[in-house]
Design an enzyme around this catalytic site. Structure first.
Site: not given
Length: 314
Positions: A64, A99, A177
């Site tokens: 992402h 992811d 992230s």
């Protein structure tokens, strides 16, 4: 004591040794921090973090993160190293179902490489450390514990469910992230992937596992991950097996007769002890081929015939 005497005395205090907890956190930060990078787009557009796993400049981050930067600023990415160096990076591949993504930059000179651990040995309550660039503050270190294991997490923007994630109370903020979650030895046991907005101390990381290694290998060598698809959401059961939470209508498992509440204990002649076991068996070789699916239902073991389909890329 006069203020000037107090000021003078404080400058002569001997350096106190760190307590055991601080020594561990400091040690992890010193060992792993140099291998953590900030991943951004054109004009340093904020993105996320990453961790170097290859001396050739190979970096693991989140799918992402890569997709978000591409959508906002085109295909050009940049990584910033802890020593101040920066370099443009190319995307080797990204995989929304896990992811995970891999990017590579041209390394000038030696680059630090992070050691990979194994999440299967983690225990609830175990100390973990997160390193990344939250809100653009590169090389930020937070610490906490493993809050839970085997969680399921809905992917970004309502995407597919990511199975077996690690829950931690180490502070995870936007920009973390793609950065590493490490154990007390400084080995990477997870890739930070999400936080719960408005909550405190609820963050998640994709575990470093056999499935993780297969995904990264496929992304590096082929640029994508080809998977088989059963059409079930599963959760590891404490007694072993992959418990079926729900079944997609008209999917391969539904056609085979799988029901919610079943526990999958075998696939294609191999034992399934966890949801990770099942996911690891659903590789490219299983696509379009009939296989035996052993399930426990109401105290009885049944063998069903299932033909997995290929999981769509989007």
């Amino acid at each position: 004591m006069e203020v000037f005497e107090n000021l003078s005395a404080s400058s002569r205090l001997p350096e106190e040794p760190l307590d055991a907890y601080s020594r561990v956190i400091s040690g992890v930060a010193g060992k792993l921090g140099p291998a953590v990078v900030a991943v951004s787009g054109r004009r340093r557009r904020a993105g996320g973090s990453g961790v170097i796993i290859g001396s050739d400049g190979t970096v693991v981050t989140n799918s992402h993160v890569v997709r978000g930067l591409r959508q906002r600023g085109g295909g050009s990415l940049e990584v910033a190293l802890s020593d101040g160096r920066s370099a443009s990076a190319e995307v080797l591949g990204d995989d929304p179902p896990s992811d995970l993504a891999v990017v590579r930059f041209e390394a000038e000179g030696e680059v630090p490489v992070a050691p990979l651990g194994e999440a299967s040995g983690l225990k609830v309550g175990q100390l973990v450390v997160a390193i990344g660039a939250p809100l653009g503050f590169q090389q930020s270190v937070t610490a906490g514990v493993v809050s839970a294991l085997g969680r399921s997490l809905r992917g970004p923007r309502g995407g597919r469910t990511i199975e077996n994630v690690i829950q931690t109370d180490a502070a995870i903020n936007p920009g973390n992230s793609g950065g590493p979650l490490a154990d007390a030895t400084g080995r990477v046991v997870g890739i930070n992937t999400a936080m719960i907005g408005g909550a405190q101390g609820i963050g998640f990381a994709v575990p470093v596992s056999a499935a993780f290694r297969r995904v990264i290998f496929s992304l590096v060598t082929e640029g994508r991950v080809r998977r088989a698809y059963l059409g079930v959401m599963v959760q590891t059961r404490p007694g072993g097996g992959a418990g079926v939470e729900n079944v997609a209508p008209n999917g391969p498992a539904d056609v085979a007769g799988v029901r919610p509440g079943d526990v999958i204990v075998g696939f294609n002649g191999k034992e399934v002890r966890s949801s990770d076991d099942l996911l690891s068996l659903l590789d490219a070789a299983a696509v379009g081929r009939d296989a035996g699916l052993r399930v426990l239902r109401g105290g009885r073991e049944l063998t069903l015939s299932v033909r997995p389909q290929e999981l769509p890329q989007e």
